[in-house]
Design a protein around this motif. Structure first.
Motif, PDB file in Angstrom:
ATOM      1  N   ARG A  29       0.815  -1.215   0.000  1.00  0.00           N
ATOM      2  CA  ARG A  29       0.000   0.000   0.000  1.00  0.00           C
ATOM      3  C   ARG A  29       0.847   1.262   0.000  1.00  0.00           C
ATOM      4  N   ALA A  33       2.480   5.030  -3.181  1.00  0.00           N
ATOM      5  CA  ALA A  33       2.291   6.398  -2.701  1.00  0.00           C
ATOM      6  C   ALA A  33       3.629   7.062  -2.375  1.00  0.00           C
ATOM      7  N   VAL A 195      -3.914  15.114  -3.807  1.00  0.00           N
ATOM      8  CA  VAL A 195      -4.313  13.714  -3.997  1.00  0.00           C
ATOM      9  C   VAL A 195      -3.387  12.782  -3.226  1.00  0.00           C
ATOM     10  N   LEU A 196      -2.087  13.023  -3.321  1.00  0.00           N
ATOM     11  CA  LEU A 196      -1.132  12.159  -2.637  1.00  0.00           C
ATOM     12  C   LEU A 196      -1.175  12.348  -1.122  1.00  0.00           C
ATOM     13  N   ALA A 199      -3.866  10.126  -0.076  1.00  0.00           N
ATOM     14  CA  ALA A 199      -3.437   8.728  -0.186  1.00  0.00           C
ATOM     15  C   ALA A 199      -2.488   8.358   0.947  1.00  0.00           C
ATOM     16  N   VAL A 203      -2.896   5.345   3.857  1.00  0.00           N
ATOM     17  CA  VAL A 203      -2.088   4.125   3.881  1.00  0.00           C
ATOM     18  C   VAL A 203      -1.073   4.093   5.012  1.00  0.00           C
TER      19      VAL A 203
END
Length: 411
Positions: A29, A33, A195-196, A199, A203
């Motif tokens: 996961r 990222a 966005v990251l 994410a 995770v």
């Protein structure tokens, strides 16, 4: 890259890695990222290079002014490593990383909206400082939360991403500016940061910060002591010069205009990618050499490429190969300097590594300035200038060997 390397991990982080936090991070996961975050963060230094023509035309400024767009970011980025490394250990890697990504999104957006070159340069300093919080937090998390069996793979993948960002960012930026306004590149980067950030928050494991029981000044106290390690100083200078050459050559090629057309520029930039991804495979054979030996080897390879480029740089195919060889040589130098810093630092190895990272990006601020001074005289002058910087790096490395031997003998 600048030649991007593995950011420093503090002693507290190393100690905490010996008592793995449970549950362990899910490698499948976090890896995508982390890789994308590393590419996006370090890539911000190089994103503007293909945009120089469009930015210069809009703002009506000289090429020399445009190079400060790169140097300003590198200056802030260098400070970010030293500033935020200890903070991420104190307040939590996940918190600092996610916060840094979100703030970076805002500053990146503002940079894209800058209405003048001076405003953009000021914003790029702030952008570099904020983005500088990302690599130390990434690598500290890997060192403390990723299972030991997977740690080497994740570390190498993220380290390769820092290096590959040198070229990947330029390729993406060049592709976008071919059909969109240059400001869209910064807008797209800002959106990716958001966005990251989401994410990463999803995770990464919850923070279990260490070090809050001690005053914050303790986290920074070892840094001045590192500057008194005599054998380390010449090596830091060699590392800074190598990064200056890396940034300077890409900036100079854009300024000189020796390569014409987007297709040729794309070929030139993409040609170095195979070498960048091959470098981790050379870690084992290079390990048979001393750290000084590795630096000397890297400098000689890079200098040979630059000297050859002064005679053959007009041919695209030859220049593409020579640039790939140059990147390969420079890619050997920076990791060796960083590892040497850790070894020579002793109990202050984390601070020594942080100072080494700082010196790299100080070099990155110099590279565009050197390119701007040499570019008006043609590509040969640029290549000779960068070759001289590499020879200076060689001299500093040999000086470091002498100092190390003297210290060892005296001890």
């Amino acid at each position: 890259m600048a030649t991007p390397t593995i950011p420093a991990v503090t002693d507290a982080q190393v100690r905490s890695s010996s008592r793995e936090l449970s549950p362990g991070a899910h490698t499948g996961r976090i890896l995508p990222a982390f890789v994308l975050s590393a590419l996006l963060a370090t890539g911000q230094m190089y994103v503007p290079i293909p945009l120089f023509t469009a930015m210069r035309a809009e703002w009506q400024v000289s090429s020399g002014v445009m190079t400060w767009i790169i140097s300003a970011f590198a200056f802030g980025y260098a400070g970010g490593f030293v500033l935020f490394g200890p903070l991420s250990d104190r307040y939590g890697h996940r918190k600092v990383l996610v916060t840094g990504m979100l703030v970076a999104a805002v500053v990146t957006l503002l940079t894209g909206l800058a209405m003048s070159a001076p405003m953009a340069v000021a914003l790029r300093v702030v952008q570099g400082l904020v983005v500088g919080s990302i690599p130390p937090a990434l690598m500290a998390y890997v060192a403390t939360r990723v299972a030991p069996a997977h740690r080497a793979v994740v570390t190498m993948s993220v380290a390769t991403s820092f290096l590959a960002a040198t070229v990947v960012a330029q390729i993406v930026s060049q592709s976008l500016v071919a059909s969109l306004p240059w400001r869209a590149v910064f807008l797209g980067s800002a959106m990716l940061f958001v966005v990251l950030a989401a994410a990463l928050r999803a995770v990464m494991l919850d923070d279990a910060p260490t070090g809050r029981d001690r005053p914050l000044r303790h986290s920074y106290a070892a840094i001045p002591a590192v500057l008194r390690i005599r054998p380390l100083l010449p090596m830091l200078g060699a590392g800074a010069l190598s990064v200056a050459v890396m940034v300077g050559v890409y900036t100079g090629i854009e300024l000189v205009g020796i390569v014409h057309g987007s297709a040729e520029l794309l070929t030139l930039r993409a040609g170095a990618l195979p070498v960048m991804f091959a470098l981790p495979l050379l870690a084992v054979p290079l390990g048979r050499l001393s750290k000084h030996g590795q630096i000397v080897l890297g400098v000689l390879i890079a200098a040979a490429a630059m000297v050859t480029a002064t005679f053959e740089g007009a041919h695209l195919a030859v220049l593409t190969v020579l640039l790939a060889v140059l990147v390969g040589g420079l890619g050997i130098i920076a990791p060796a300097v960083l590892q040497s810093a850790g070894e020579l630092g002793g109990e202050s190895r984390a601070a020594a590594s942080s100072v080494a990272m700082f010196s790299f990006y100080v070099g990155a601020t110099v590279g565009p300035v050197v390119a701007a001074a040499a570019a008006p005289h043609g590509f040969s002058a640029l290549a000779w200038t960068l070759a001289v910087l590499l020879l200076a790096a060689l001299g500093l490395t040999l000086l470091g060997v002498r100092i190390q031997r003297a210290v060892t003998t005296a001890g």
